[in-house]
Scaffold this motif. Structure first.
Motif, PDB file in Angstrom:
ATOM      1  N   LEU A 144       0.831  -1.208   0.000  1.00 33.09           N
ATOM      2  CA  LEU A 144       0.000   0.000   0.000  1.00 33.09           C
ATOM      3  C   LEU A 144       0.869   1.262   0.000  1.00 33.09           C
ATOM      4  O   LEU A 144       0.523   2.261  -0.643  1.00 33.09           O
ATOM      5  N   ALA A 145       2.006   1.210   0.716  1.00 33.69           N
ATOM      6  CA  ALA A 145       2.894   2.376   0.745  1.00 33.69           C
ATOM      7  C   ALA A 145       3.493   2.637  -0.635  1.00 33.69           C
ATOM      8  O   ALA A 145       3.597   3.794  -1.067  1.00 33.69           O
ATOM      9  N   VAL A 146       3.898   1.574  -1.343  1.00 37.24           N
ATOM     10  CA  VAL A 146       4.411   1.745  -2.705  1.00 37.24           C
ATOM     11  C   VAL A 146       3.317   2.290  -3.617  1.00 37.24           C
ATOM     12  O   VAL A 146       3.543   3.203  -4.425  1.00 37.24           O
ATOM     13  N   ALA A 147       2.111   1.743  -3.479  1.00 38.15           N
ATOM     14  CA  ALA A 147       1.008   2.218  -4.309  1.00 38.15           C
ATOM     15  C   ALA A 147       0.719   3.691  -4.062  1.00 38.15           C
ATOM     16  O   ALA A 147       0.381   4.448  -4.988  1.00 38.15           O
ATOM     17  N   SER A 148       0.879   4.139  -2.811  1.00 33.81           N
ATOM     18  CA  SER A 148       0.579   5.534  -2.480  1.00 33.81           C
ATOM     19  C   SER A 148       1.523   6.504  -3.171  1.00 33.81           C
ATOM     20  O   SER A 148       1.199   7.682  -3.345  1.00 33.81           O
ATOM     21  N   ILE A 149       2.713   6.030  -3.544  1.00 34.26           N
ATOM     22  CA  ILE A 149       3.663   6.882  -4.259  1.00 34.26           C
ATOM     23  C   ILE A 149       3.164   7.180  -5.667  1.00 34.26           C
ATOM     24  O   ILE A 149       3.319   8.292  -6.188  1.00 34.26           O
ATOM     25  N   TRP A 150       2.518   6.204  -6.284  1.00 38.88           N
ATOM     26  CA  TRP A 150       2.107   6.319  -7.683  1.00 38.88           C
ATOM     27  C   TRP A 150       0.645   6.748  -7.838  1.00 38.88           C
ATOM     28  O   TRP A 150       0.256   7.209  -8.923  1.00 38.88           O
ATOM     29  N   LEU A 151      -0.143   6.574  -6.786  1.00 37.16           N
ATOM     30  CA  LEU A 151      -1.565   6.925  -6.860  1.00 37.16           C
ATOM     31  C   LEU A 151      -1.844   8.087  -5.910  1.00 37.16           C
ATOM     32  O   LEU A 151      -1.932   7.890  -4.698  1.00 37.16           O
ATOM     33  N   PRO A 152      -1.951   9.298  -6.426  1.00 35.91           N
ATOM     34  CA  PRO A 152      -2.087  10.487  -5.566  1.00 35.91           C
ATOM     35  C   PRO A 152      -3.508  10.676  -5.050  1.00 35.91           C
ATOM     36  O   PRO A 152      -4.084  11.757  -5.162  1.00 35.91           O
ATOM     37  N   TRP A 153      -4.040   9.628  -4.476  1.00 33.58           N
ATOM     38  CA  TRP A 153      -5.382   9.722  -3.903  1.00 33.58           C
ATOM     39  C   TRP A 153      -5.237  10.121  -2.436  1.00 33.58           C
ATOM     40  O   TRP A 153      -4.335   9.683  -1.728  1.00 33.58           O
ATOM     41  N   ALA A 154      -6.190  10.887  -1.983  1.00 36.12           N
ATOM     42  CA  ALA A 154      -6.116  11.369  -0.598  1.00 36.12           C
ATOM     43  C   ALA A 154      -6.101  10.217   0.396  1.00 36.12           C
ATOM     44  O   ALA A 154      -5.377  10.229   1.394  1.00 36.12           O
ATOM     45  N   MET A 162      -4.833   7.338   0.097  1.00 31.72           N
ATOM     46  CA  MET A 162      -3.594   6.561   0.104  1.00 31.72           C
ATOM     47  C   MET A 162      -2.551   7.126   1.061  1.00 31.72           C
ATOM     48  O   MET A 162      -1.605   6.447   1.429  1.00 31.72           O
ATOM     49  N   ARG A 163      -2.712   8.401   1.437  1.00 32.76           N
ATOM     50  CA  ARG A 163      -1.738   8.973   2.375  1.00 32.76           C
ATOM     51  C   ARG A 163      -1.768   8.258   3.719  1.00 32.76           C
ATOM     52  O   ARG A 163      -0.743   8.131   4.386  1.00 32.76           O
ATOM     53  N   MET A 164      -2.933   7.780   4.115  1.00 35.40           N
ATOM     54  CA  MET A 164      -3.040   7.044   5.371  1.00 35.40           C
ATOM     55  C   MET A 164      -2.209   5.756   5.328  1.00 35.40           C
ATOM     56  O   MET A 164      -1.610   5.357   6.331  1.00 35.40           O
ATOM     57  N   ALA A 165      -2.184   5.121   4.144  1.00 39.58           N
ATOM     58  CA  ALA A 165      -1.385   3.905   3.999  1.00 39.58           C
ATOM     59  C   ALA A 165       0.091   4.204   4.200  1.00 39.58           C
ATOM     60  O   ALA A 165       0.825   3.427   4.825  1.00 39.58           O
ATOM     61  N   ARG A 166       0.517   5.372   3.683  1.00 40.34           N
ATOM     62  CA  ARG A 166       1.927   5.741   3.835  1.00 40.34           C
ATOM     63  C   ARG A 166       2.278   5.959   5.307  1.00 40.34           C
ATOM     64  O   ARG A 166       3.312   5.480   5.784  1.00 40.34           O
ATOM     65  N   TRP A 167       1.403   6.645   6.031  1.00 42.63           N
ATOM     66  CA  TRP A 167       1.676   6.885   7.448  1.00 42.63           C
ATOM     67  C   TRP A 167       1.578   5.603   8.271  1.00 42.63           C
ATOM     68  O   TRP A 167       2.328   5.416   9.234  1.00 42.63           O
ATOM     69  N   ALA A 168       0.689   4.716   7.877  1.00 38.02           N
ATOM     70  CA  ALA A 168       0.606   3.423   8.568  1.00 38.02           C
ATOM     71  C   ALA A 168       1.907   2.650   8.405  1.00 38.02           C
ATOM     72  O   ALA A 168       2.389   2.005   9.346  1.00 38.02           O
ATOM     73  N   TRP A 169       2.489   2.729   7.201  1.00 37.72           N
ATOM     74  CA  TRP A 169       3.779   2.042   6.963  1.00 37.72           C
ATOM     75  C   TRP A 169       4.870   2.676   7.823  1.00 37.72           C
ATOM     76  O   TRP A 169       5.710   1.962   8.382  1.00 37.72           O
ATOM     77  N   VAL A 170       4.882   4.003   7.942  1.00 34.57           N
ATOM     78  CA  VAL A 170       5.905   4.680   8.743  1.00 34.57           C
ATOM     79  C   VAL A 170       5.816   4.248  10.201  1.00 34.57           C
ATOM     80  O   VAL A 170       6.822   3.931  10.841  1.00 34.57           O
ATOM     81  N   VAL A 171       4.589   4.202  10.725  1.00 32.86           N
ATOM     82  CA  VAL A 171       4.407   3.792  12.119  1.00 32.86           C
ATOM     83  C   VAL A 171       4.855   2.344  12.308  1.00 32.86           C
ATOM     84  O   VAL A 171       5.566   2.010  13.266  1.00 32.86           O
ATOM     85  N   ALA A 172       4.455   1.468  11.373  1.00 36.83           N
ATOM     86  CA  ALA A 172       4.850   0.061  11.470  1.00 36.83           C
ATOM     87  C   ALA A 172       6.363  -0.086  11.368  1.00 36.83           C
ATOM     88  O   ALA A 172       6.969  -0.905  12.073  1.00 36.83           O
ATOM     89  N   GLY A 173       6.981   0.728  10.498  1.00 37.30           N
ATOM     90  CA  GLY A 173       8.434   0.660  10.365  1.00 37.30           C
ATOM     91  C   GLY A 173       9.151   1.073  11.628  1.00 37.30           C
ATOM     92  O   GLY A 173      10.147   0.466  12.031  1.00 37.30           O
TER      93      GLY A 173
END
Length: 327
Positions: A48-58, A60-71
């Motif tokens: 989902l984090a990779v997809a959020s880079i290519w799909l600028p949907w609002a 998808m930003r949550m997926a990016r932050w979820a990945w950061v927290v998990a990381g």
């Protein structure tokens, strides 16, 4: 530029995905089912984090932050993993080597001197011994090939005027239910161990029961440098006995740690890929005058092959003399 940035970020996330899968596979608690569950969650979040880079949907930003927290959580968990000297160890690494230095005399405790009938059938024997560094006369490098021409285990044997030879070996410290894994060595699966052993133990078990190809190269080294290297092994062993550390397949293995000990003794030795691909270490030593350059390297290699002699010598008390005979 935007495309390049997207590609770089995607690559970073994919590398993080690969690292996380390895870390979870080798270290996640809870058994196989739990490991697979954590790995599946990490794959989902990373995708989902990779997809959020290519799909600028609002959304998808949550997926990016979820990945950061998990990381962040994963990194904190990873840092919390600590090595230990208190585990149910395999017999051949069950004891920690320790040494005391009194002038030029070194007393070592827990030297391994097993009688090997096979890789799983042996008589356990640990012993203490004293070594006078004034009588240190030789250093040999042993290479034991077990996985093709590029990968070998590196051991260093010290010879004394009374005919004794003591081998130091940097090894993984396996637990009783563990087997060696090069991949696991990247992910804190094993503690680090320094073993000191008689040649009739550690060279025989590799050439004989384990069926490895073993080479023994005499090293050109001044006596003072020999003494310093011996003492460096003792200091390293004492530190490990006091403060355990993890083995690492790339940065803290049987060859790179020897290089770390030799570098202050022989200044100017460069880093080289052959310190990782240790099967090619003789070429490195030959180039930097660690081997007898009066003969071609191919001849030295033929002379160094002790596989047959070591396997035939078995548990002979004159093992060290036997394996050095030529012809």
């Amino acid at each position: 530029m935007a495309l390049l940035a997207h590609l770089m970020l995607s690559l970073i996330l994919l590398l993080a995905l690969a690292w996380g899968l390895g870390a979870l596979w080798f270290q996640a608690p809870g058994g196989l089912a739990a490991r697979l569950l954590w790995m599946a969650l990490w794959v989902m979040l990373s995708s989902l984090a990779v997809a959020s880079i290519w799909l600028p949907w609002a959304g998808m930003r949550m997926a990016r932050w979820a990945w950061v927290v998990a990381g962040i959580v994963m990194l904190l968990w990873w840092v919390s993993l600590r090595p230990s000297n208190q585990r149910l160890w395999a017999d051949d690494v069950a004891r920690s080597l320790r040494g005391q230095v009194d002038g030029q005399v070194v007393t070592l405790h827990n030297i391994r001197n097993f009688d090997w009938r096979s890789d799983t059938d042996y008589i356990v024997r640990w012993q203490d011994a004293r070594y006078d560094l004034e009588t240190l006369v030789s250093v040999d490098m042993a290479l034991s090939y077990w996985m093709g021409p590029a990968i070998a285990h590196t051991l260093v044997s010290f010879g004394f005027a009374d005919g004794r030879h003591l081998v130091f070996s940097v090894e993984i410290r396996k637990e009783r239910d563990e087997v060696f894994s090069a991949a696991g060595g990247f992910f804190k699966q094993f503690e680090r161990s320094i073993v000191a052993a008689e040649e009739r133990d550690i060279l025989y078990v590799r050439a004989g029961p384990r069926g490895e190809q073993v080479f023994l190269y005499p090293i050109r080294m001044p006596q003072e440098a020999m003494r310093k290297l011996f003492l460096a092994y003792v200091r390293s062993a004492n530190r490990l006995a006091q403060t355990p550390r993890f083995y690492n397949t790339l940065t803290a293995n049987c060859t790179t740690l020897v290089y770390d000990m030799v570098r202050p003794i022989v200044p100017g030795l460069p880093m080289d890929i052959r310190l990782i691909l240790s099967g090619y270490l003789p070429q490195y030593l030959y180039r930097h005058h660690g081997l007898d350059s009066r003969q071609p390297l191919v001849v030295l290699r033929q002379q160094a092959d002790i596989t047959t002699r070591a396997a035939q010598a078995g548990q002979a008390k004159d093992f060290s003399r036997w394996i050095r005979q030529r012809g």
